[in-house]
Design a protein around this motif. Structure first.
Motif, PDB file in Angstrom:
ATOM      1  N   ALA A   1       0.806  -1.216   0.000  1.00 37.33           N
ATOM      2  CA  ALA A   1       0.000   0.000   0.000  1.00 37.33           C
ATOM      3  C   ALA A   1       0.840   1.267   0.000  1.00 37.33           C
ATOM      4  O   ALA A   1       0.350   2.345  -0.354  1.00 37.33           O
ATOM      5  CB  ALA A   1      -0.937   0.002   1.206  1.00 37.33           C
ATOM      6  N   ARG A   2       2.119   1.177   0.391  1.00 39.34           N
ATOM      7  CA  ARG A   2       2.995   2.349   0.386  1.00 39.34           C
ATOM      8  C   ARG A   2       3.699   2.533  -0.951  1.00 39.34           C
ATOM      9  O   ARG A   2       4.456   3.484  -1.124  1.00 39.34           O
ATOM     10  CB  ARG A   2       4.029   2.233   1.513  1.00 39.34           C
ATOM     11  CG  ARG A   2       3.412   2.241   2.899  1.00 39.34           C
ATOM     12  CD  ARG A   2       4.463   2.134   3.989  1.00 39.34           C
ATOM     13  NE  ARG A   2       5.205   0.875   3.905  1.00 39.34           N
ATOM     14  CZ  ARG A   2       4.764  -0.283   4.380  1.00 39.34           C
ATOM     15  NH1 ARG A   2       3.559  -0.352   4.941  1.00 39.34           N
ATOM     16  NH2 ARG A   2       5.493  -1.375   4.280  1.00 39.34           N
ATOM     17  N   GLY A   3       3.485   1.607  -1.868  1.00 33.04           N
ATOM     18  CA  GLY A   3       4.120   1.695  -3.174  1.00 33.04           C
ATOM     19  C   GLY A   3       5.484   1.047  -3.237  1.00 33.04           C
ATOM     20  O   GLY A   3       6.170   1.130  -4.265  1.00 33.04           O
ATOM     21  N   ASN A   4       5.906   0.397  -2.153  1.00 36.51           N
ATOM     22  CA  ASN A   4       7.186  -0.308  -2.168  1.00 36.51           C
ATOM     23  C   ASN A   4       7.086  -1.550  -3.038  1.00 36.51           C
ATOM     24  O   ASN A   4       6.087  -2.274  -2.992  1.00 36.51           O
ATOM     25  CB  ASN A   4       7.592  -0.712  -0.749  1.00 36.51           C
ATOM     26  CG  ASN A   4       7.797   0.487   0.157  1.00 36.51           C
ATOM     27  OD1 ASN A   4       8.157   1.559  -0.307  1.00 36.51           O
ATOM     28  ND2 ASN A   4       7.546   0.315   1.447  1.00 36.51           N
ATOM     29  N   GLN A   5       8.127  -1.813  -3.822  1.00 40.92           N
ATOM     30  CA  GLN A   5       8.105  -2.904  -4.795  1.00 40.92           C
ATOM     31  C   GLN A   5       9.016  -4.041  -4.360  1.00 40.92           C
ATOM     32  O   GLN A   5      10.072  -3.809  -3.768  1.00 40.92           O
ATOM     33  CB  GLN A   5       8.548  -2.384  -6.159  1.00 40.92           C
ATOM     34  CG  GLN A   5       7.683  -1.245  -6.670  1.00 40.92           C
ATOM     35  CD  GLN A   5       8.245  -0.596  -7.902  1.00 40.92           C
ATOM     36  OE1 GLN A   5       8.843  -1.259  -8.739  1.00 40.92           O
ATOM     37  NE2 GLN A   5       8.074   0.705  -8.028  1.00 40.92           N
ATOM     38  N   GLN A   6       8.593  -5.255  -4.685  1.00 44.74           N
ATOM     39  CA  GLN A   6       9.353  -6.436  -4.297  1.00 44.74           C
ATOM     40  C   GLN A   6       9.314  -7.464  -5.420  1.00 44.74           C
ATOM     41  O   GLN A   6       8.254  -7.730  -5.991  1.00 44.74           O
ATOM     42  CB  GLN A   6       8.774  -7.044  -3.018  1.00 44.74           C
ATOM     43  CG  GLN A   6       9.487  -8.299  -2.551  1.00 44.74           C
ATOM     44  CD  GLN A   6       8.865  -8.881  -1.293  1.00 44.74           C
ATOM     45  OE1 GLN A   6       8.010  -8.260  -0.660  1.00 44.74           O
ATOM     46  NE2 GLN A   6       9.283 -10.085  -0.933  1.00 44.74           N
ATOM     47  N   ARG A   7      10.482  -8.018  -5.736  1.00 42.29           N
ATOM     48  CA  ARG A   7      10.552  -9.079  -6.742  1.00 42.29           C
ATOM     49  C   ARG A   7      10.023 -10.366  -6.128  1.00 42.29           C
ATOM     50  O   ARG A   7      10.436 -10.782  -5.049  1.00 42.29           O
ATOM     51  CB  ARG A   7      11.994  -9.250  -7.194  1.00 42.29           C
ATOM     52  CG  ARG A   7      12.203 -10.299  -8.264  1.00 42.29           C
ATOM     53  CD  ARG A   7      13.605 -10.168  -8.824  1.00 42.29           C
ATOM     54  NE  ARG A   7      13.936 -11.241  -9.746  1.00 42.29           N
ATOM     55  CZ  ARG A   7      14.872 -11.149 -10.682  1.00 42.29           C
ATOM     56  NH1 ARG A   7      15.552 -10.011 -10.807  1.00 42.29           N
ATOM     57  NH2 ARG A   7      15.139 -12.153 -11.485  1.00 42.29           N
ATOM     58  N   VAL A   8       9.088 -11.013  -6.820  1.00 42.29           N
ATOM     59  CA  VAL A   8       8.423 -12.206  -6.292  1.00 42.29           C
ATOM     60  C   VAL A   8       9.010 -13.484  -6.876  1.00 42.29           C
ATOM     61  O   VAL A   8       9.303 -14.444  -6.161  1.00 42.29           O
ATOM     62  CB  VAL A   8       6.907 -12.148  -6.586  1.00 42.29           C
ATOM     63  CG1 VAL A   8       6.216 -13.432  -6.145  1.00 42.29           C
ATOM     64  CG2 VAL A   8       6.278 -10.942  -5.915  1.00 42.29           C
ATOM     65  N   ASP A   9       9.222 -13.511  -8.182  1.00 46.46           N
ATOM     66  CA  ASP A   9       9.666 -14.744  -8.846  1.00 46.46           C
ATOM     67  C   ASP A   9      10.166 -14.376 -10.232  1.00 46.46           C
ATOM     68  O   ASP A   9       9.883 -13.277 -10.750  1.00 46.46           O
ATOM     69  CB  ASP A   9       8.502 -15.733  -8.962  1.00 46.46           C
ATOM     70  CG  ASP A   9       8.965 -17.168  -9.148  1.00 46.46           C
ATOM     71  OD1 ASP A   9      10.183 -17.377  -9.313  1.00 46.46           O
ATOM     72  OD2 ASP A   9       8.104 -18.066  -9.141  1.00 46.46           O
TER      73      ASP A   9
END
Length: 650
Positions: free
Chosen positions: A114-122
């Motif tokens: 919700a804060r717009g932080n991005q994370q690589r999932v796969d």
């Protein structure tokens, strides 16, 4: 007794989802690689040039080429998956991303919070013809967040053949829709959108019929392209002619026909002057099918004249001021995806919960219509907001769904708070406040309405105030005349335009006397003044109304004011001014008339004092009348048609 027809089974769009799956969203690209909208479908890398993503790289509605060594992201408005909305409102608990590629490269999946932080999932390496699948839970999306994927091409490039987001099949039936269009002399737009619908077989698979309520004199059926399109659409098209009852009358007819027809689970309200993204209809229909309970599902609005600009992302009604507002403090109108993509816009990653959705595109379950009734008979303005609030009070929420949208001329290029539309803004805002405000006397509703009158008066907008005063009189007259005056007020208001200088437009400044002022002044460009400055300038503006006109002001305008500077604190400096309208098509000569101003101010004060004093009585009268004036029976009389059976749910 009319009953609904049996629900259809799986749709063609679900064939790629696999057994036990249902397609929630397909990755799509603009028709003909339209560069004006490409940023809404592909998040171009920072600094990317048009040479890196050429229109020829868009190989079809669902396919795109990635040039050697390049990276394209589907973290875009139309192709990122709004996971938080699916978690909050639907029975789905996860999504499966299926990506079909040809060539060498990589597929990388990301998520945000919700804060717009991005994370690589796969991620997965691909080569040749490959189908990659990723099962992605909704566990972390309580307040917001999206899923998306990037494509990275190898030395020989790669092609995305297609991709879709699916959810687990459920026992929820597959619903179908009627498209409800209301038009008044915009036949060309209607025919254009009719062509879009006729060409899209996937959309037609969920479509029962497209209902065009034509209230104009330039008829849709008279357009040269219409006969061929009508033949192609067959029984999926119906045109209804009726008198001009405004948007609320046209949309009420759409709601009525869909509800009594017994065929459609939903009706989608569509403005006549939009450019349609047809995939949006499929998306909001699927989303509505999978909602936990009947839900109104709306689409967002992009600016038709600046297509990468998102004009509205969700709307609420400020309960104390009783005016439309944005749901979040960081939101603003006019977000340009060509400048700042979805991945870089933190506020778009928090889920936005709304009170209503504008009827440029809004799906309403016919079950809800049968229960809470049709639109208010208010011609235009506040009909969509009131309906959303009424549905919410009955337990049926509205969702403005990202990834579903149309293009429409934004309000930035209009000024419907002045002129004949001011009557409807004023009356309908007060009516909706009486019906739904949580405060005993409407919060600031009445006070702000009177302040608006004063602003228009010190701005020499006397035609606008005449309409607002009529709105107050009609409000005080009670709810039972709303149907009666529905077809009457607009022609009456238009007839009064000739009585006022501020509503008489001429195309060129040379058609007026020369600008002359003993002491030339420049427009004050403060933006919006601070509260203290606004109070000071407001006091000066009101006091100036009781002074005699300055010499020569009656015969020569004192200044020329561009529309962008047409603010009350600027205009109120002058006794006369030439003012450009919002569309830039004409100029009006505003002239101060002290006696008229004082007379209108007295009536405004008297009317608002009455409204405030009688607020509890008026509220009771309008709330008691609401089921009656929005009933099928009341609208049948206004439409001039025979009563019809509403049918039953199976």
């Amino acid at each position: 007794m009319t009953t609904r027809r049996p629900i259809r089974g799986r749709r063609p769009v679900d064939d790629l989802a696999g057994e036990g799956r249902r397609t929630a969203m397909r990755v799509i690209f603009p028709y003909d690689g339209d560069l004006d909208t490409l940023n809404l479908y592909i998040d171009l890398p920072k600094g990317a040039s048009q040479e890196e993503v050429h229109p020829d790289d868009v190989l079809g509605r669902h396919s795109v080429r990635v040039r050697p060594g390049r990276r394209l992201s589907m973290g875009s408005y139309f192709n990122a998956f709004p996971a938080s909305y699916w978690r909050r409102w639907t029975v789905a608990t996860e999504t499966r991303l299926t990506v079909r590629t040809r060539g060498e490269g990589a597929v990388i999946v990301y998520r945000s919070n919700a804060r717009g932080n991005q994370q690589r999932v796969d991620s997965v390496r691909v080569d040749g013809e490959t189908t990659s699948t990723f099962d992605l839970p909704f566990t972390t999306f309580g307040d917001g967040g999206w899923y998306w994927f990037d494509l990275v091409a190898g030395t020989d490039g790669m092609v995305l053949e297609g991709a879709d987001w699916s959810v687990a099949e459920s026992d929820r039936p597959y619903g179908t829709v009627s498209l409800g269009v209301t038009t008044f002399n915009r036949a060309d737009y209607c025919v254009r959108n009719l062509g879009v619908v006729a060409d899209d077989e996937d959309l037609r698979a969920v479509l029962d019929e497209m209902i065009i309520v034509d209230q104009g004199t330039k008829l849709v059926e008279d357009e040269p392209e219409f006969p061929a399109l009508a033949e192609r659409m067959g029984e999926q098209l119906r045109v209804i002619r009726q008198d001009n009852l405004g948007g609320s009358g046209g949309f009420a007819r759409n709601q009525y026909e869909a509800a009594v027809g017994g065929r459609s689970d939903y009706v989608v309200m569509l403005d006549d002057d939009i450019q349609l993204e047809p995939e949006s209809i499929i998306r909001i229909t699927t989303f509505a099918d999978l909602c936990r309970r009947p839900t109104l599902v709306g689409g967002h609005m992009f600016d038709l004249l600046n297509k990468s600009v998102l004009h509205t992302f969700g709307e609420i009604v400020d309960p104390y001021r009783w005016q439309p507002a944005l749901p979040g403090p960081d939101q603003y109108l006019g977000h340009d995806f060509a400048r700042t993509p979805l991945r870089k816009t933190a506020w778009m990653h928090q889920r936005v919960d709304v009170d209503y959705n504008g009827w440029w595109m809004c799906l309403i379950p016919t079950q809800v219509i049968r229960e809470i009734g049709l639109s208010l008979p208010v011609f235009i303005k506040w009909d969509d907001a009131e309906y959303g609030l009424r549905a919410k009070a009955a337990g049926y929420h509205t969702v403005s769904l990202p990834g579903a949208a149309c293009w429409h001329v934004s309000w930035i290029d209009k000024d419907d708070l002045v002129g004949w539309q001011a009557y409807f803004h004023t009356r309908n805002r007060l009516i909706s406040g009486l019906l739904h405000s949580p405060y005993p006397y409407g919060g600031e509703l009445v006070r702000r309405a009177e302040m608006d009158d004063v602003k228009h008066l010190v701005s020499m907008q006397y035609y606008t105030v005449e309409g607002r005063l009529q709105a107050q009189r009609d409000l005080l007259a009670g709810p039972d005349r709303l149907h009666e005056i529905l077809p009457q007020r607009l022609p009456e208001l238009r007839a009064r335009m000739a009585n006022h200088d501020d509503s008489t437009l001429r195309p060129e400044v040379d058609e007026f006397p020369q600008v002359h002022a003993p002491k030339p002044r420049r427009p004050r460009r403060w933006g919006t003044p601070s509260m203290s400055r606004m109070v000071l300038e407001g006091g000066k503006a009101v006091a100036r109304q009781f002074l005699p006109l300055r010499e020569g002001a009656e015969h020569n305008p004192q200044t020329l004011i561009a529309h962008k500077d047409n603010k009350w604190w600027n205009v109120a400096q002058y006794d006369s001014a030439l003012v450009t309208n919002a569309e830039g098509t004409g100029i009006a000569w505003y002239r101060r008339k002290p006696e008229l101003m004082r007379s209108m101010l007295r009536e405004s004060a008297t009317n608002h004092a009455r409204i405030l004093a009688e607020f509890p009585r008026l509220r009771q009268a309008y709330q008691e009348a609401l089921p009656r004036i929005t009933s099928f029976e009341a609208w049948e009389r206004t439409f001039g048609i025979e009563p019809r059976d509403r049918g039953t749910e199976q």
